[in-house]
Design an enzyme around this catalytic site. Sequence first.
Site, mmCIF file in Angstrom:
data_model
loop_
_atom_site.group_PDB
_atom_site.id
_atom_site.type_symbol
_atom_site.label_atom_id
_atom_site.label_comp_id
_atom_site.label_asym_id
_atom_site.label_seq_id
_atom_site.Cartn_x
_atom_site.Cartn_y
_atom_site.Cartn_z
ATOM 1 N N TRP A 28 1.391 4.317 12.644
ATOM 2 C CA TRP A 28 1.290 4.356 11.239
ATOM 3 C C TRP A 28 0.279 5.282 10.920
ATOM 4 C CZ3 TRP A 28 4.282 2.114 8.142
ATOM 5 C CH2 TRP A 28 3.994 2.117 6.674
ATOM 6 N N GLU A 51 2.338 -1.276 13.853
ATOM 7 C CA GLU A 51 1.671 -0.182 13.330
ATOM 8 C C GLU A 51 0.149 -0.023 13.819
ATOM 9 O OE1 GLU A 51 0.883 -1.059 9.149
ATOM 10 O OE2 GLU A 51 2.755 -1.479 8.653
ATOM 11 N N TYR A 65 -5.216 -3.034 13.587
ATOM 12 C CA TYR A 65 -6.036 -1.503 13.306
ATOM 13 C C TYR A 65 -7.526 -1.560 13.778
ATOM 14 C CZ TYR A 65 -2.345 -0.105 10.282
ATOM 15 O OH TYR A 65 -1.255 0.466 9.765
ATOM 16 N N ASP A 125 0.870 -1.067 -0.017
ATOM 17 C CA ASP A 125 -0.051 -0.100 0.033
ATOM 18 C C ASP A 125 0.939 1.297 0.090
ATOM 19 O OD1 ASP A 125 -2.160 1.464 0.279
ATOM 20 O OD2 ASP A 125 -2.254 1.886 2.437
ATOM 21 N N GLU A 176 3.848 -7.908 7.433
ATOM 22 C CA GLU A 176 2.776 -8.513 7.228
ATOM 23 C C GLU A 176 2.569 -9.633 6.394
ATOM 24 O OE1 GLU A 176 -0.170 -5.453 6.444
ATOM 25 O OE2 GLU A 176 -0.229 -4.776 8.438
#
Length: 596
Positions: free
Chosen positions: A546, A501, A465, A160, A410
């Site tokens: 992040w 992150e 997240y 990304d 990841e």
Amino acid sequence: MLKPRPTATRELVNLDGLWRFAVDTRAGERPWTGPLGTRLEAAVPASYNDLFTDPAVRDHVGWVWYQRRVRVPRGWAGERVVLRLDAATHAGRVYIDDSLAAEHVGGYTPFEADITDLVSAGGEFRLTIGVNNELTKETIPPGTITVSPDGRREQKYLHDFYNYAGLARSVWLYSVPPVHVRDVTIVTGLEGGTGTVGYTIETSAAASVRVRALDAEGTEVAAADGASGTLRIEDVTPWRPGAAYLYELVVELLDGDAVVDAYSEPFGVRTVEVRGTEFLINGEPFYFTGFGKHEDTPVRGKGHDNAYLVHDFQLLDWVGANSFRTSHYPYAEEVLEFADRQGIVVIDETAAVGLNLLVQSGLQGAAAQRTFSPENIGDAARAAHGQHIRELVARDKNHPSVVMWSIANEPASNEEGAREYFEPLVELTRKLDPTRPVTYTAVLFATHENDLIADLFDVISVNRYYGWYVATGDLETAEAYLELDLAGWAQKFGKPIMLGEYGADTMAGQHSVWDTPWTEEYQSALLDMHHRVFDKIDAFVGEHVWNFADFQTAHGIHRVDGNKKGVFTRDRRPKAAARTLRERWKTIDGRKPARD
């Protein structure tokens, strides 16, 4: 690989500037055999993508060509002449006039060629460099190339951030004597108030070797003869986070009493250790505060820029950060040298991002594929990954700021085949450098229950997240999920844990009195929620938000003008979250927060 430095026996010419430039479809079949037929000029260092208004250049997939004339200094007669590229993303070829001088695959580490036999002192030559941005299932990072109905080649990839390409770092011409230092390896230790400096010197031919350690004032504090050994520095000043102190190792090759080559390598005396659930620097517990970053600025793309380097480190200091991760590739060596001098701690990462086909399936609604398999990420990719690790360690092994290697971001660590893929790479990393811990960052899909590789590593680093991709806008639920998740890792593995992150996309200037995603208030509240949980976990050793700043991504409906998770905008203006972090980080100052 030694970074070129001017010394009493070596000279250095920087080749940065404006070069002729053309994409392969406009450069002819053999563009290195004559002047490049183009009116375009590209800046070096810079990614080429955002320099031009032509979308055929920005979105080009394949080779591009850079060219300029170079004159060898006339005083270099009898010397070896070397050309060095600090990086060519993602593959490079170097031609001296009509001759191929070097090839390299890997977009973020240097390569060079001894061109002595192709040039002459005082003479001029045509330097042509081809750079290829293609990513495949055999490259690190991986990708695929498709062809559109109208015949355009299109690059797809799983990371990304925008696939900037070109000569994003400097190009150099330098001289060395015929007998010269090829490599220097430094390993430091502490024995009370004494610093130990183990050294190994590799030379181009047999030679007598003398080494001297100088302090920051240039005073000799230790010396020895021989290509390997250990120096002892009494009353040593250690390199510490926030309090950098650098010595200099002067290496001299001798012919009798005459010095035939000299090279100097800065170093700091410090130790790194994982003990139980603690991360120790110089035997003292260290708590990471900082960011995942990117080499990403307007117009330059990934082009290295010293002005941004200085300003970014000023912002790190202002916000109270003591560290960052080189997400998701090795940064320019100038960044690590600056971290060495500024006392900023670095987790140094390879370009192994995107080793997870489940992410692609989720974003595109495609059928799930097995990531680690012969038809996807297989033996060729692992071999390329191993080479990336070798080159990363070879380049950055002497930097005191680098305290840990991160060998992937990841990956599909919860999928069948992950252990077979990663176990030999962890072993390789430890063999190359047994002095630093090794980590990776686990994707949200990988939990303490299904992750297959976490036990191989020294530090557990997870990207989470909650409140953004999971329980969006519901911070109460997100907090419960996060605490349960981190407690599970701590209980199962008994190792240091950190977040690599966490964060939320935020539009600068968007505000609300409610917990509304995309607002500055929500980003601050989400960070506060995470911090409450972190402070409850005994094994927790660090928090990397992040991201440091907003950054560019590929075109598509998933991102509007890039990723907005930065606490600073892309042009480095603070969002409200920057002050939220400053209030916390300036208070804890690298110490683990006390539990309530």
